[in-house]
Motif scaffolding. Structure first.
Motif, PDB file in Angstrom:
ATOM      1  N   LYS A   1       0.839  -1.203   0.000  1.00 40.59           N
ATOM      2  CA  LYS A   1       0.000   0.000   0.000  1.00 40.59           C
ATOM      3  C   LYS A   1       0.872   1.250   0.000  1.00 40.59           C
ATOM      4  CE  LYS A   1      -4.100  -1.512   2.537  1.00 40.59           C
ATOM      5  NZ  LYS A   1      -4.830  -1.334   3.807  1.00 40.59           N
TER       6      LYS A   1
ATOM      7  N   THR B   1      -8.396  11.971  13.302  1.00 45.24           N
ATOM      8  CA  THR B   1      -8.418  10.520  13.109  1.00 45.24           C
ATOM      9  C   THR B   1      -7.381   9.858  14.002  1.00 45.24           C
ATOM     10  OG1 THR B   1      -9.162  10.814  10.828  1.00 45.24           O
ATOM     11  CG2 THR B   1      -8.276   8.666  11.403  1.00 45.24           C
TER      12      THR B   1
ATOM     13  N   PRO C   1     -15.584   5.984   9.378  1.00 44.04           N
ATOM     14  CA  PRO C   1     -15.365   5.451   8.024  1.00 44.04           C
ATOM     15  C   PRO C   1     -13.928   5.648   7.530  1.00 44.04           C
ATOM     16  CG  PRO C   1     -17.456   6.611   8.113  1.00 44.04           C
ATOM     17  CD  PRO C   1     -16.756   6.880   9.417  1.00 44.04           C
ATOM     18  N   CYS C   2     -13.284   6.737   7.920  1.00 45.92           N
ATOM     19  CA  CYS C   2     -11.880   6.955   7.535  1.00 45.92           C
ATOM     20  C   CYS C   2     -10.999   5.859   8.118  1.00 45.92           C
ATOM     21  CB  CYS C   2     -11.391   8.318   8.019  1.00 45.92           C
ATOM     22  SG  CYS C   2     -12.182   9.702   7.201  1.00 45.92           S
TER      23      CYS C   2
ATOM     24  N   ILE D   1     -11.987   2.890   9.042  1.00 46.29           N
ATOM     25  CA  ILE D   1     -12.354   1.612   8.417  1.00 46.29           C
ATOM     26  C   ILE D   1     -11.743   1.516   7.014  1.00 46.29           C
ATOM     27  CG2 ILE D   1     -14.288   0.265   7.489  1.00 46.29           C
ATOM     28  CD1 ILE D   1     -15.932   1.290   9.932  1.00 46.29           C
ATOM     29  N   GLU D   2     -11.889   2.583   6.227  1.00 44.38           N
ATOM     30  CA  GLU D   2     -11.336   2.589   4.867  1.00 44.38           C
ATOM     31  C   GLU D   2      -9.818   2.483   4.875  1.00 44.38           C
ATOM     32  OE1 GLU D   2     -12.884   6.089   2.939  1.00 44.38           O
ATOM     33  OE2 GLU D   2     -14.943   5.434   3.290  1.00 44.38           O
ATOM     34  N   GLY D   3      -9.184   3.018   5.912  1.00 45.50           N
ATOM     35  CA  GLY D   3      -7.733   2.928   6.038  1.00 45.50           C
ATOM     36  C   GLY D   3      -7.262   1.542   6.448  1.00 45.50           C
ATOM     37  N   GLY D   4      -8.204   0.670   6.790  1.00 42.62           N
ATOM     38  CA  GLY D   4      -7.847  -0.694   7.164  1.00 42.62           C
ATOM     39  C   GLY D   4      -7.469  -0.843   8.632  1.00 42.62           C
TER      40      GLY D   4
ATOM     41  N   GLU E   1     -15.988  -2.893  11.226  1.00 41.93           N
ATOM     42  CA  GLU E   1     -17.293  -2.777  11.847  1.00 41.93           C
ATOM     43  C   GLU E   1     -17.855  -4.172  12.055  1.00 41.93           C
ATOM     44  OE1 GLU E   1     -20.830   0.462  11.292  1.00 41.93           O
ATOM     45  OE2 GLU E   1     -19.750  -0.210   9.529  1.00 41.93           O
TER      46      GLU E   1
END
Length: 153
Positions: A34, A82, A117-118, A120-123, A127
């Protein structure tokens, strides 16, 4: 080779470098790949439909030898809010209630709804369906977020 959709023989030099830098730890491999993509060292060429990279540039890239240190460093590029959310979440344990996270951060429901969500999207977080709960995507990510907390806090 499956990740880049190219034959193993063409991907072998990259695979060897990734393995030597990460020790083959899957979490570290994925995060390293990544970071290579985010740094533009691996990019998809739309004209020929292939991934491109320069093994010499990747070989030169310095990364921490400790996966937790690497993940902590990657978290420092996130927004301060965050980062703060992740630090507080680290104190709540491996699995925690989203409402408890909201109370602990002293944030409004709207703020937390935008920040989760940030993460979660960042891994970093996952959830848990139908439970309004969250958990860390990996115990090493949890530890990395905890490491961001200054010793005097």
């Amino acid at each position: 080779s499956e990740l880049l959709c190219i034959p193993p023989c063409l991907c072998q030099p990259l695979s060897a470098i990734v393995h030597s830098k990460t020790g083959g730890l899957i979490l570290f491999c994925v995060d390293f790949l990544k970071s290579l993509h985010e740094d533009g060292m691996i990019r998809f060429n739309l004209n020929n439909g292939e991934w491109q990279y320069n093994v010499n540039d990747i070989r030169q890239k310095r990364i921490p030898t400790d996966v937790v240190q690497h993940l902590s460093e990657r978290m420092t590029i996130l927004s301060r809010k965050t980062q703060s959310l992740l630090k507080i979440a680290a104190c709540l344990g491996f699995e925690f209630d989203a409402e408890l996270l909201q109370l602990a951060t002293k944030g409004t429901k709207g703020e937390i709804t935008q920040l989760i969500p940030c993460a979660i999207e960042g891994g970093y977080l996952l959830e848990i369906p139908n439970k309004r709960r969250l958990k860390w995507a990996h115990d090493q990510i949890h530890l990395a977020a905890y490491e961001l907390i200054p010793p005097n806090k």
